[in-house]
Design an enzyme around this catalytic site. Structure first.
Site, short mmCIF file in Angstrom:
data_model
loop_
_atom_site.label_atom_id
_atom_site.label_comp_id
_atom_site.label_asym_id
_atom_site.label_seq_id
_atom_site.Cartn_x
_atom_site.Cartn_y
_atom_site.Cartn_z
N SER A 139 199.61 88.36 60.50
CA SER A 139 199.41 89.68 59.90
C SER A 139 200.05 90.72 60.80
CB SER A 139 197.91 89.98 59.80
OG SER A 139 197.69 91.36 59.53
N TYR A 152 189.88 90.43 63.88
CA TYR A 152 190.97 89.98 63.00
C TYR A 152 192.31 90.00 63.74
CZ TYR A 152 193.79 89.87 58.68
OH TYR A 152 194.69 89.55 57.69
N ALA A 154 192.85 89.83 66.91
CA ALA A 154 192.85 88.77 67.93
C ALA A 154 193.21 87.43 67.28
CB ALA A 154 191.48 88.67 68.59
N LYS A 156 194.85 86.88 64.52
CA LYS A 156 196.21 86.83 63.98
C LYS A 156 197.26 86.80 65.09
CE LYS A 156 195.05 86.60 59.69
NZ LYS A 156 195.36 85.40 58.90
N ILE A 185 198.99 93.92 51.26
CA ILE A 185 199.29 93.22 50.02
C ILE A 185 198.09 93.41 49.10
CG2 ILE A 185 199.96 90.96 49.04
CD1 ILE A 185 201.85 92.09 51.34
P1 NAP Z 1 191.56 86.63 50.01
O1 NAP Z 1 191.95 87.15 48.67
O2 NAP Z 1 190.25 87.04 50.60
O3 NAP Z 1 191.66 85.03 49.95
C1 NAP Z 1 191.32 84.24 51.06
C2 NAP Z 1 190.81 82.91 50.56
O4 NAP Z 1 190.40 82.12 51.71
C3 NAP Z 1 189.58 83.10 49.67
O5 NAP Z 1 189.71 82.29 48.52
C4 NAP Z 1 188.45 82.65 50.59
O6 NAP Z 1 187.33 82.13 49.91
C5 NAP Z 1 189.14 81.54 51.39
N1 NAP Z 1 188.35 81.20 52.57
C6 NAP Z 1 187.58 82.05 53.31
N2 NAP Z 1 186.96 81.35 54.27
C7 NAP Z 1 187.33 80.05 54.14
C8 NAP Z 1 187.00 78.86 54.83
N3 NAP Z 1 186.17 78.87 55.87
N4 NAP Z 1 187.54 77.69 54.42
C9 NAP Z 1 188.38 77.66 53.36
N5 NAP Z 1 188.73 78.77 52.66
C10 NAP Z 1 188.21 79.95 53.04
O7 NAP Z 1 192.64 86.98 51.11
P2 NAP Z 1 194.22 87.22 50.96
O8 NAP Z 1 194.46 88.68 50.99
O9 NAP Z 1 194.80 86.39 49.87
O10 NAP Z 1 194.69 86.67 52.38
C11 NAP Z 1 195.26 85.37 52.57
C12 NAP Z 1 195.76 85.28 54.00
O11 NAP Z 1 196.74 86.31 54.23
C13 NAP Z 1 194.67 85.51 55.05
O12 NAP Z 1 194.89 84.67 56.16
C14 NAP Z 1 194.87 86.96 55.43
O13 NAP Z 1 194.38 87.23 56.73
C15 NAP Z 1 196.38 87.07 55.35
N6 NAP Z 1 196.84 88.47 55.18
C16 NAP Z 1 196.50 89.19 54.07
C17 NAP Z 1 196.95 90.50 53.95
C18 NAP Z 1 196.67 91.35 52.75
O14 NAP Z 1 197.10 92.51 52.74
N7 NAP Z 1 195.98 90.88 51.74
C19 NAP Z 1 197.70 91.07 54.99
C20 NAP Z 1 198.00 90.31 56.10
C21 NAP Z 1 197.57 88.99 56.18
P3 NAP Z 1 186.08 83.13 49.57
O15 NAP Z 1 186.48 83.80 48.32
O16 NAP Z 1 184.91 82.25 49.43
O17 NAP Z 1 185.95 84.06 50.75
#
Ligand code: NAP
Length: 244
Positions: A139, A152, A154, A156, A185
């Site tokens: 991230s 978070y 830390a 990433k 995103i």
């Molecule tokens: P999201 O919509 O919250 O999706 C994350 C998924 O991971 C959810 O389905 C969640 O399930 C699942 N999850 C959570 N804990 C878990 C565990 N212990 N074991 C297995 N699955 C688990 O997040 P996203 O925005 O798509 O983000 C995806 C990745 O991109 C993450 O690593 C995030 O840090 C990174 N990222 C996102 C953004 C952004 O702007 N969105 C920016 C930078 C980086 P639950 O629904 O049960 O929680």
């Protein structure tokens, strides 16, 4: 047929990556933390409609033994593991003075330890195959820090170090490991931000819009492809020009 496993792929960026890799011709192993994540959710059907195999594996990727079990099952069901996308991630934001130890530890274990767990077990399968592509979701918070995200950022930043270490340890076995560092995103994770925060962020982005999940999936698809066969240990920022 080659197989890709994407952690946390019931929704958001993970689901978009799974769909894109299915379009690229991969069989898909979906993962999320609970059965309920896949209720009222047609991601597996959409993938199967593309004519590839798709199975769901419920496992909390912060748990070492659950990851070992899941990787064994995926290997047994599909025969190989060619792409691992370490996508599962959570936020538990708060300013440092108010952040609890539980908030800190949970984010580190789900975001960071999961990468150790999955890379160790899927990486072992890839080492035997002498091929594989590992792509980690970092991230911009890991690159530049972000107020309210000590835990978070830390996790990433650690993922960036883990990406380079994996690239160095596994490179001689024909395995590449890279990271993408998304900016803001549009997903359920960023929906939680206040309107004030959202407009402050938009002002910092050169392209003056948030990213779409497909824009992350496209770069992951490239890193998983033969076109990226000599790219390893790299971090690609996908942020619409957030930092320049
Ligand atoms: P999201 O919509 O919250 O999706 C994350 C998924 O991971 C959810 O389905 C969640 O399930 C699942 N999850 C959570 N804990 C878990 C565990 N212990 N074991 C297995 N699955 C688990 O997040 P996203 O925005 O798509 O983000 C995806 C990745 O991109 C993450 O690593 C995030 O840090 C990174 N990222 C996102 C953004 C952004 O702007 N969105 C920016 C930078 C980086 P639950 O629904 O049960 O929680």
């Amino acid at each position: 047929m080659a197989t890709a496993i994407i952690t946390g792929s019931a929704r958001g960026i993970g689901a978009a990556i799974a769909l894109r890799l299915a379009k690229d011709g991969y069989d898909i192993a979906l993962n999320d933390v609970a059965e309920s994540c896949f209720e009222n959710n047609d991601i597996a059907d959409k993938i199967k409609a593309l004519g590839v195999k798709c199975e769901i594996y419920i496992a909390d990727v912060s748990k070492h033994d659950k990851c070992e079990e899941m990787v064994k099952k995926v290997k047994a069901d599909f025969g190989s593991i060619d792409v691992l996308v370490n996508n599962a991630g959570i936020t538990r934001d708060g300013l440092l003075a108010r952040m609890s130890e539980e908030q800190y530890d949970l984010v580190i274990s789900v975001n960071q330890k999961s990468v150790f767990n999955m890379t160790k077990f899927a990486g072992a399968v890839m080492m035997k195959q002498r091929s594989g592509k590992i792509i980690n979701l970092a991230s911009v918070a890991g690159l530049y820090g972000n107020a309210g995200q000590m835990n978070y950022s830390a996790s990433k930043a650690a993922i960036i170090g883990m990406t380079k270490t994996t690239a160095k340890e596994l490179g001689s076995r024909g395995i590449t490991c890279n990271a993408v560092a998304p900016g803001f995103i549009e997903t359920p994770m960023t929906d939680k931000l206040s309107d004030e925060m959202k407009s402050a962020i938009l002002n910092m982005i050169a392209m003056k819009r948030y990213g779409q999940v497909e824009e992350i999936a496209g770069v992951v698809s490239f890193l998983a492809s033969d076109d990226a066969s000599y790219v390893t240990g790299q971090v690609i920022e996908i942020s619409g020009g957030l930092s320049m």
